[in-house]
Design a protein around this motif. Structure first.
Motif, PDB file in Angstrom:
ATOM      1  N   ILE A   1      -1.892 -11.724  -3.284  1.00 22.36           N
ATOM      2  CA  ILE A   1      -1.210 -11.422  -2.021  1.00 22.36           C
ATOM      3  C   ILE A   1      -1.239 -12.636  -1.104  1.00 22.36           C
ATOM      4  CG2 ILE A   1      -1.313  -9.974   0.047  1.00 22.36           C
ATOM      5  CD1 ILE A   1      -2.376  -7.742  -1.773  1.00 22.36           C
ATOM      6  N   LYS A   2      -2.405 -13.312  -1.093  1.00 20.54           N
ATOM      7  CA  LYS A   2      -2.517 -14.514  -0.266  1.00 20.54           C
ATOM      8  C   LYS A   2      -1.525 -15.586  -0.727  1.00 20.54           C
ATOM      9  CE  LYS A   2      -5.896 -17.944   1.274  1.00 20.54           C
ATOM     10  NZ  LYS A   2      -7.300 -18.379   1.161  1.00 20.54           N
TER      11      LYS A   2
ATOM     12  N   LEU B   1     -15.590   2.369  -3.915  1.00 18.11           N
ATOM     13  CA  LEU B   1     -14.413   1.509  -3.950  1.00 18.11           C
ATOM     14  C   LEU B   1     -14.829   0.078  -4.246  1.00 18.11           C
ATOM     15  CD1 LEU B   1     -12.513   2.964  -0.866  1.00 18.11           C
ATOM     16  CD2 LEU B   1     -12.081   3.433  -3.260  1.00 18.11           C
ATOM     17  N   ILE B   2     -14.058  -0.584  -5.082  1.00 15.89           N
ATOM     18  CA  ILE B   2     -14.358  -1.957  -5.488  1.00 15.89           C
ATOM     19  C   ILE B   2     -13.261  -2.867  -4.940  1.00 15.89           C
ATOM     20  CG2 ILE B   2     -14.776  -3.509  -7.418  1.00 15.89           C
ATOM     21  CD1 ILE B   2     -15.512  -1.066  -9.073  1.00 15.89           C
ATOM     22  N   LYS B   3     -13.660  -3.933  -4.281  1.00 14.57           N
ATOM     23  CA  LYS B   3     -12.693  -4.879  -3.746  1.00 14.57           C
ATOM     24  C   LYS B   3     -12.037  -5.645  -4.894  1.00 14.57           C
ATOM     25  CE  LYS B   3     -12.034  -8.759  -0.599  1.00 14.57           C
ATOM     26  NZ  LYS B   3     -12.672  -9.716   0.345  1.00 14.57           N
ATOM     27  N   ASN B   4     -10.722  -5.645  -4.910  1.00 16.77           N
ATOM     28  CA  ASN B   4      -9.943  -6.325  -5.964  1.00 16.77           C
ATOM     29  C   ASN B   4      -9.700  -7.763  -5.514  1.00 16.77           C
ATOM     30  OD1 ASN B   4      -8.124  -7.174  -7.892  1.00 16.77           O
ATOM     31  ND2 ASN B   4      -7.291  -5.110  -8.154  1.00 16.77           N
ATOM     32  N   THR B   5     -10.598  -8.648  -5.903  1.00 17.86           N
ATOM     33  CA  THR B   5     -10.508 -10.051  -5.477  1.00 17.86           C
ATOM     34  C   THR B   5      -9.272 -10.728  -6.029  1.00 17.86           C
ATOM     35  OG1 THR B   5     -12.922 -10.102  -5.446  1.00 17.86           O
ATOM     36  CG2 THR B   5     -11.791 -12.198  -5.338  1.00 17.86           C
TER      37      THR B   5
ATOM     38  N   CYS C   1       0.860  -1.190   0.000  1.00 22.70           N
ATOM     39  CA  CYS C   1       0.000   0.000   0.000  1.00 22.70           C
ATOM     40  C   CYS C   1       0.891   1.234   0.000  1.00 22.70           C
ATOM     41  CB  CYS C   1      -0.917  -0.024   1.221  1.00 22.70           C
ATOM     42  SG  CYS C   1      -1.978   1.438   1.357  1.00 22.70           S
ATOM     43  N   GLN C   2       0.612   2.206  -0.844  1.00 19.69           N
ATOM     44  CA  GLN C   2       1.413   3.418  -0.942  1.00 19.69           C
ATOM     45  C   GLN C   2       1.181   4.362   0.227  1.00 19.69           C
ATOM     46  OE1 GLN C   2       3.743   3.832  -3.277  1.00 19.69           O
ATOM     47  NE2 GLN C   2       3.222   1.770  -3.973  1.00 19.69           N
ATOM     48  N   ILE C   3       0.218   4.051   1.076  1.00 11.40           N
ATOM     49  CA  ILE C   3      -0.069   4.913   2.229  1.00 11.40           C
ATOM     50  C   ILE C   3       0.662   4.404   3.466  1.00 11.40           C
ATOM     51  CG2 ILE C   3      -1.914   5.802   3.712  1.00 11.40           C
ATOM     52  CD1 ILE C   3      -3.789   5.641   1.326  1.00 11.40           C
ATOM     53  N   CYS C   4       0.569   3.071   3.734  1.00 14.73           N
ATOM     54  CA  CYS C   4       1.156   2.510   4.944  1.00 14.73           C
ATOM     55  C   CYS C   4       2.362   1.616   4.667  1.00 14.73           C
ATOM     56  CB  CYS C   4       0.105   1.742   5.736  1.00 14.73           C
ATOM     57  SG  CYS C   4      -0.530   0.306   4.850  1.00 14.73           S
ATOM     58  N   ASP C   5       2.725   1.358   3.398  1.00 12.84           N
ATOM     59  CA  ASP C   5       3.861   0.516   3.000  1.00 12.84           C
ATOM     60  C   ASP C   5       3.727  -0.915   3.503  1.00 12.84           C
ATOM     61  OD1 ASP C   5       6.180   3.247   3.365  1.00 12.84           O
ATOM     62  OD2 ASP C   5       5.102   2.533   1.589  1.00 12.84           O
ATOM     63  N   GLU C   6       2.531  -1.364   3.770  1.00 17.37           N
ATOM     64  CA  GLU C   6       2.302  -2.747   4.152  1.00 17.37           C
ATOM     65  C   GLU C   6       1.612  -3.474   3.007  1.00 17.37           C
ATOM     66  OE1 GLU C   6       1.656  -1.857   8.946  1.00 17.37           O
ATOM     67  OE2 GLU C   6       0.158  -2.961   7.782  1.00 17.37           O
ATOM     68  N   LEU C   7       1.586  -4.831   3.104  1.00 17.40           N
ATOM     69  CA  LEU C   7       0.937  -5.590   2.042  1.00 17.40           C
ATOM     70  C   LEU C   7      -0.519  -5.178   1.904  1.00 17.40           C
ATOM     71  CD1 LEU C   7       2.330  -9.209   2.430  1.00 17.40           C
ATOM     72  CD2 LEU C   7       2.769  -7.611   0.580  1.00 17.40           C
ATOM     73  N   LEU C   8      -0.991  -5.253   0.665  1.00 16.16           N
ATOM     74  CA  LEU C   8      -2.364  -4.813   0.360  1.00 16.16           C
ATOM     75  C   LEU C   8      -3.369  -5.856   0.822  1.00 16.16           C
ATOM     76  CD1 LEU C   8      -1.839  -3.316  -3.190  1.00 16.16           C
ATOM     77  CD2 LEU C   8      -2.613  -2.083  -1.182  1.00 16.16           C
TER      78      LEU C   8
END
Length: 575
Positions: free
Chosen positions: A92-93, A82-86, A32-39
């Motif tokens: 990521i999983k 906002l649309i969840k990107n399945t 994530c470009q906001i928190c630098d953690e995995l999306l």
């Protein structure tokens, strides 16, 4: 036994590593470009960038006025949905699972290396000795695939296939190299396939843009043609208005003159009514009575037909045209969509090759154009001719019939050529009762009713018509009854600055502009199709007519000013 289990575990891990392909995605692309953690729980914005749902929600909750993308800065007028990107969540999983498996594999490899390391005989760790007989493990049982000592081979593995460990190692290593080579080849093929898929994605995007531009250009041409037709209709309405206004104005002027005359007569009658002279009154009375009894004063100019009627007719015609265009567009665009869906479904099944896809695309285009487009892709069946050599197999012999020719047409002695040449000395019509009286037309002697017929003509001049007609076509009328393409008994290709096809006074304007002076005509009488082509080195399709022909068709021609037509001799081309 412990060593055997370790070897089996190595094989299992090796197979697991083979099955687990490397995911070509860098970890920072999944952050994530906001928190630098995995999306985790990723959400996609309208601009295409993705963030953690909690991060972007908190960001927008803090600033309730500025709704923008933290990565590209695109502004939105209102808070977007906002649309969840399945798919991204699954990636990521899988990435997290892959990293966990990688750590477990590294840990097990370290433990395995520790086990392989030789230990002293005094230690408590594993040593290369048979646990039962305390002898060196130097024999390999091929039957049980187990390392044993010589006493085990003679006692417990009697009758089994026993081999040297060194030889077995060499054989297994050779097999391992073959398997590794095969695996690497498969991996290279997969990598190449993956690269090709990436290129295909780029090609799909480029082709989509090209197709969009192409379709836009076609529809723009249609819109432009409709605009030109609207301008001509507008001119027609203006002419109707001028004609109707002129007609009413003339009637108004005539009525005004009548009214002035009637006023004068009324003044004379008033003067006679006020006279006191009996002699004058009685002398004038017979004339006045005849004038009053007659309809001289009562007859007023009658108006012609309703001057607003042409406008009503035009509105009804345009309204009907609009309905037909709407129905046609709805039907054909729905057909394009359904064909594209079927093509996509067949492509996803993996059972459609490139030729089948091409046929589907051609069928879609032909349906969308209704078999009436100037540059339509030809989708004839395999039985229909496609090259000029195949068309020439059905070449037929034709000759002009002078007895049907208009008096201004001059036919050569070989009855293959005709030219417009007005003559000063006219031949009486009674001499040739079958000739066209008012239209510069001529028919051929031969009626075509074979299953397939083909002929070619060459023309010079600015305007001509290439037609086929029934023998019973009217020859005497000056109306559309005698005109090629103006009735139910004839079909005509009109060539001037553009091409058009006419039947029953309905004309279809073609988008193809005339380029060559040789025209090919192909008739499939049984199938009920009539096709026109421009002929040079190849066959350029112009238009295809579909009809039910009930009697033989006679080729015919109409000639404009300074026009010349010749029926081509195709004998030398026939097989």
């Amino acid at each position: 036994m412990c060593r055997k289990r370790n070897q089996r575990e190595e094989v299992r891990l090796s197979r697991t590593n083979m099955a687990e392909l490397y995911i070509p995605v860098r970890k920072n692309r999944l952050s994530c470009q906001i928190c630098d953690e995995l999306l985790m729980n990723p959400a996609t914005m309208p601009c295409g960038h993705g963030f953690r749902l909690r991060c972007i929600t908190d960001c927008w909750d803090q600033d309730k006025v500025d709704y923008s993308c933290p990565e590209c800065g695109q502004m939105f007028p209102s808070r977007p949905s906002l649309i969840k990107n399945t798919a991204l969540a699954e990636v990521i999983k899988d990435t997290e699972g892959s990293e966990k498996r990688k750590r477990r594999k590294q840990h097990f490899a370290a433990s395995l290396e520790e086990l392989k390391r030789p230990r002293s005989s005094t230690g408590t760790s594993w040593s290369p000795l048979c646990l039962r007989h305390k002898r060196a493990l130097d024999v390999y049982c091929c039957t049980d695939e187990e390392i044993i000592c010589a006493l085990c081979a003679s006692a417990e593995h009697r009758g089994h296939s026993i081999g040297s460990m060194k030889e077995e190692q060499m054989m297994k290593q050779e097999e391992l190299r073959k398997r590794q080579t095969k695996l690497r080849r498969i991996l290279q093929e997969q990598e190449k396939k993956w690269e090709n898929m990436g290129k295909m994605i780029v090609q799909i995007r480029e082709e989509a843009i090209k197709t969009e531009d192409y379709c836009e250009s076609i529809l723009v041409q249609v819109i432009d043609r409709l605009q030109r037709h609207f301008m001509s209709t507008k001119e027609l309405i203006g002419a109707q208005a001028e004609a109707a206004a002129a007609q009413v104005y003339i009637s108004q002027q005539t009525l005004e003159m009548k009214m002035e005359e009637m006023k004068k007569r009324d003044a004379q009658l008033d003067c006679l009514a006020q006279t006191e002279s009996s002699v004058y009154f009685l002398q004038e009375w017979p004339r006045v009575r005849r004038l009053c009894d007659g309809d001289h004063f009562q007859r007023l100019p009658k108006g012609s037909e309703d001057p607003l009627l042409p406008f009503q007719v035009t509105k009804r015609a345009v309204e009907q045209l609009g309905r037909h265009l709407e129905e046609f567009c709805d039907k054909e665009f729905a057909s394009i969509s359904s064909t594209a869906d079927r093509e996509e479904q067949m492509g996803s099944d993996g059972e459609t090759d490139e030729d089948d896809v091409q046929l589907i695309c051609e069928a879609s285009v032909s349906r969308s154009l209704g078999l009436s487009g100037g540059n339509r892709i030809r989708t004839e069946s395999a039985e229909e001719p496609q090259t000029r050599e195949e068309f020439l197999q059905y070449a037929c012999e034709l000759s002009l019939d002078p007895e049907t020719a208009h008096q201004d047409l001059k036919i050569s002695e070989g009855e293959k050529e005709v030219i417009l040449s007005p003559q000063t000395c006219k031949i009486p019509v009674t001499r040739y009762p079958q000739r066209f009286i008012h239209r510069r037309q001529v028919l051929c002697r031969e009626g075509l009713q074979a299953e397939r017929c083909y002929y070619e003509i060459e023309m010079k001049g600015d305007k001509a018509e290439i037609a086929l007609a029934y023998k019973g076509l009217d020859r005497k009328s000056c109306t559309s009854k005698s005109a090629f393409g103006g009735n139910a008994k004839s079909w005509s290709l009109d060539r001037s600055k553009t091409y058009s096809v006419s039947h029953m006074s309905n004309s279809v304007q073609l988008t193809t502009l005339p380029c060559h002076h040789r025209i090919g005509v192909y008739l499939n009488f049984k199938a009920g199709t009539l096709s026109f082509y421009e002929v040079l080195d190849s066959m350029k399709f112009l238009y295809k007519v579909e009809a039910k022909f009930t009697e033989p068709l006679y080729p015919g021609f109409w000639l404009g000013e300074k026009c010349y037509i010749r029926i081509c001799d195709l004998k030398q081309h026939r097989l």
